[in-house]
Design an enzyme around this catalytic site. Structure first.
Site, mmCIF file in Angstrom:
data_model
loop_
_atom_site.group_PDB
_atom_site.id
_atom_site.type_symbol
_atom_site.label_atom_id
_atom_site.label_comp_id
_atom_site.label_asym_id
_atom_site.label_seq_id
_atom_site.Cartn_x
_atom_site.Cartn_y
_atom_site.Cartn_z
ATOM 1 N N CYS A 1 0.475 -1.538 0.053
ATOM 2 C CA CYS A 1 -0.136 -0.117 -0.294
ATOM 3 C C CYS A 1 1.225 0.869 -0.369
ATOM 4 O O CYS A 1 0.161 2.063 0.184
ATOM 5 C CB CYS A 1 -1.329 -0.444 0.867
ATOM 6 S SG CYS A 1 -2.294 -1.388 1.242
ATOM 7 N N GLU B 1 2.628 2.188 1.931
ATOM 8 C CA GLU B 1 3.459 3.401 3.613
ATOM 9 C C GLU B 1 4.123 3.517 4.042
ATOM 10 O O GLU B 1 3.992 4.545 4.958
ATOM 11 C CB GLU B 1 1.779 3.944 4.598
ATOM 12 C CG GLU B 1 2.173 2.465 5.478
ATOM 13 C CD GLU B 1 0.664 0.898 4.938
ATOM 14 O OE1 GLU B 1 0.549 0.586 5.410
ATOM 15 O OE2 GLU B 1 0.330 1.126 3.717
#
Length: 696
Positions: free
Chosen positions: A389, A391
């Site tokens: 994702c 992050e």
């Protein structure tokens, strides 16, 4: 024993009081006794999501309750550290905080903490490269089979260490004719299935290691200096549908394994006489991931990255234009300070990359951008790959890579009560730090984690938290009071982790905070995911039912609008006209929906959170996706991207593509009010953009 001076007194039952729980009842329940606990404050989809995703089966075949899951997770986590390092009443308070959704550890923690597979508590990993080519694929496959996601950077300067493909490997499959899945195997193997006995066939053990070791063997054979024929005996592999004991779900049978073997050999044969190219390596990773997807409860999640200067960059950017390929991965272009400088200097290649990225984003949301210089600025060593994702950027040591360790604080649940937010953050930070004491079986990966102790504590429910302060989500970028609170929260998270690390005599975490998409985690309480806005204030949610399902008749009798499915026969679609439940809690004018925050305002929000909650020396990065309107001009989008470079560590946008009978559709308030049957729901679908995120 010390605790951050910013936190409430540990001797109080702060979380129990806020949650309305009797501390004595909680204490009795944790000790294995019977106790009355009020019903959890589920979100509209919360209980269904929990039972489908995180509730484990008991020995008698029944499912855990939420209270039992919380007890397992709390006691399991506390057991990792000596009891003398626990705060007073920490077990009771941590249980109260999780049970009432003030904090929710990452999905992997919920699924495995307190079980015999607790060592597999990491959500996602990264896999690097080393001279033995098979090691990258072995590490990736192992982590995918454990239910984690894997990120990889396929840039040529990183892959050049790998051994070339030197020989042509031919694969043949052997299987006894009475195997339950023989017909499926024959279809997957095609002409490569031979008689029941074939020379020195290699019998594949019926384990995930058996699959992975066989794939690695095929790759190792290809990097040897002689051609070979490999016969693989499938007779011991369990048939489709049988239960998978360790990680749950049902067996997909041998057919996906056969398909992956054939695809691996096909790709290797193309590369004979040279090193694998980036796209070829991605094809093998996708073949492996596709076979894992077939495992029932598991779903592969990957991130693929490539440096903007790579010779294959334009092929990489176009890799997912054909939606039948590479669907198991998100893709992102690695940019850096040199990219910004090249654009400023009018470099033709950099300009073409920016144009291609903007065109891809406008079309289907990919690729994203990841700034490796920004990620590396306060890291012990440079980092060039993130989790799926985006992050958290993670380190590698050869093929082995670090993992992320996630948990979320529900800021909406605390609202304007800063003391509750601080206490929740303190409890969760300590939880995540203790989780790093659980050694992963892979020694090289554990060595990185022992050194970095990286945490990923992040917020969810930020939109409701802002609304509780009389602000819209996008106002955070311009509200000094809210930015000050976020900075304080990030510092509290670091202080709590550092205090416990010092007490345990282990290295302090290199990073403590991150903002993950949260997906299904936020659905438990019905709050918003990460720093995202609601998808829509009013929306249609579509659910598909078999025409033979008795529940379909129930929904018809209730008056819901039902239409035939356009994608599957004998299937109907029930259309639920819903208002997001957040409107029951806050005035409508404070709730922006996803298509109302433009790219520039979204970047302002990202930058504000990155500079405060994820400040340098404290935080990793932010995974959040800006929704753009269909038909967005790529030239205009490229201008917004150019303005964002250097301000944020990454950027992802996604067009609100409209297709017939899509799962979610924005409607107006008037359309909701005009519906024959209206209701209240949760417009957070629980899915990550691109669909490449694990269920748990």
């Amino acid at each position: 024993m010390t605790i951050s001076q910013d936190a409430p007194l540990a001797t109080s039952h702060f979380a129990c009081t806020a949650a309305g729980l009797d501390p004595d009842a909680v204490r009795s329940f944790l000790a294995g006794g019977q106790a009355y606990l009020p019903e959890p404050r589920w979100g509209p989809l919360g209980q269904v999501v929990f039972e489908r995703t995180y509730s484990r089966l008991r020995a008698d075949g029944s499912q855990e309750t939420w209270a039992e899951t919380c007890r397992r997770v709390v006691l399991g986590n506390l057991s990792y550290a000596p009891s003398g390092t626990h705060l007073d009443y920490e077990a009771v308070e941590l249980f109260a905080a999780i049970y009432s959704f003030f904090v929710v550890p990452g999905g992997r923690h919920l699924w495995v903490t307190g079980t015999e597979v607790a060592a597999y508590r990491s959500n996602c990993w990264v896999s690097g490269w080393e001279p033995q080519l098979s090691q990258h694929f072995h590490f990736l496959a192992s982590r995918l089979f454990e239910g984690g996601g894997v990120g990889s950077n396929y840039s040529r300067d990183l892959m050049r260490v790998t051994a070339p493909v030197l020989s042509d490997v031919t694969v043949r499959f052997v299987c006894r004719s009475d195997h339950h899945d023989y017909d499926r195997i024959r279809e997957a193997a095609d002409s490569t299935l031979v008689h029941e006995h074939y020379g020195d066939a290699i019998l594949v053990p019926d384990t995930r290691e058996g699959w992975i070791d066989t794939w690695s063997m095929l790759i190792d054979r290809s990097t040897s200096d002689r051609d070979s024929v490999v016969a693989i005996d499938l007779s011991d592999l369990r048939p489709q549908g049988e239960p998978l004991r360790t990680f749950g779900g049902r067996s997909s049978g041998p057919a996906p394994f056969v398909s992956a073997c054939r695809e691996i050999v096909r790709v290797l044969r193309k590369a004979t006489g040279r090193q694998l190219s980036a796209l070829e390596a991605m094809e093998i990773d996708h073949a492996i991931a596709s076979s894992v997807v077939a495992g029932g409860a598991r779903r592969s999640a990957r991130m693929s990255m490539m440096h903007w200067r790579d010779s294959q960059i334009f092929d990489f950017i176009a890799a997912k234009h054909d939606t039948s390929k590479h669907w198991s991965t998100n893709i992102s272009v690695e940019v850096d300070g040199r990219f910004r400088e090249a654009l400023e200097a009018g470099d033709h290649h950099a300009e073409r990359v920016l144009e291609a990225v903007a065109a891809g984003m406008a079309q289907n949301g990919e690729p994203g951008l990841v700034d490796s210089d920004a990620h590396s600025a306060d890291e012990p060593v440079p980092v060039r790959v993130t989790n799926p994702c985006g992050e958290i950027a993670l380190s590698t040591n050869g093929a082995a890579g670090e993992s992320c360790n996630l948990g979320s604080v529900n800021l909406e649940a605390s609202g304007r009560d800063d003391d509750m937010a601080v206490w929740s953050i303190t409890l969760l930070s300590r939880f995540l730090l203790r989780a790093t004491l659980q050694q992963h079986p892979h020694a090289a990966a554990s060595a990185i984690e022992d050194r970095n102790r990286r945490l990923g504590l992040g917020p969810m429910g930020v939109q409701g938290w802002a609304a509780a302060h009389g602000a819209r989500l996008s106002d955070i970028a311009h509200r000094a009071d809210l930015r000050h609170k976020l900075a304080r929260f990030g510092q509290v998270a670091q202080n709590a982790a550092f205090d416990l690390a010092d007490q345990l005599s282990i290295p302090r975490p290199v990073k403590v905070t991150a903002v993950a998409p949260t997906g299904t985690i936020s659905q438990l309480s019905g709050t918003t995911a990460g720093i995202h806005p609601v998808f829509a204030r009013h929306f249609i949610r579509r659910v598909r039912y078999s025409n033979a399902d008795p529940l379909l008749q129930r929904e018809k009798s209730a008056g819901y609008h039902i239409v035939p499915d356009v994608y599957a026969e004998n299937t109907s679609v029930v259309q639920y006209h819903l208002r997001d439940a957040i409107l029951d809690r806050y005035p409508e004018h404070l709730i922006e929906q996803s298509d109302e925050i433009g790219v520039d305002a979204f970047v302002d929000l990202l930058e504000a959170v990155q500079r405060t909650f994820c400040a340098p020396g404290i935080g990793n990065a932010i995974s959040a996706t800006c929704s753009i309107r269909p038909g967005t001009d790529p030239v205009v989008l490229a201008g917004s991207i150019r303005a964002a470079l250097g301000r944020v560590k990454g950027l992802t946008v996604f067009p609100a593509i409209s297709r017939p009978l899509s799962p979610y559709e924005v409607i107006t308030k008037d359309e909701w009010e005009a519906a024959v049957v209206g209701g209240v729901g949760d417009s957070n679908s629980g899915e990550c953009v691109g669909g490449a995120c694990p269920i748990r």
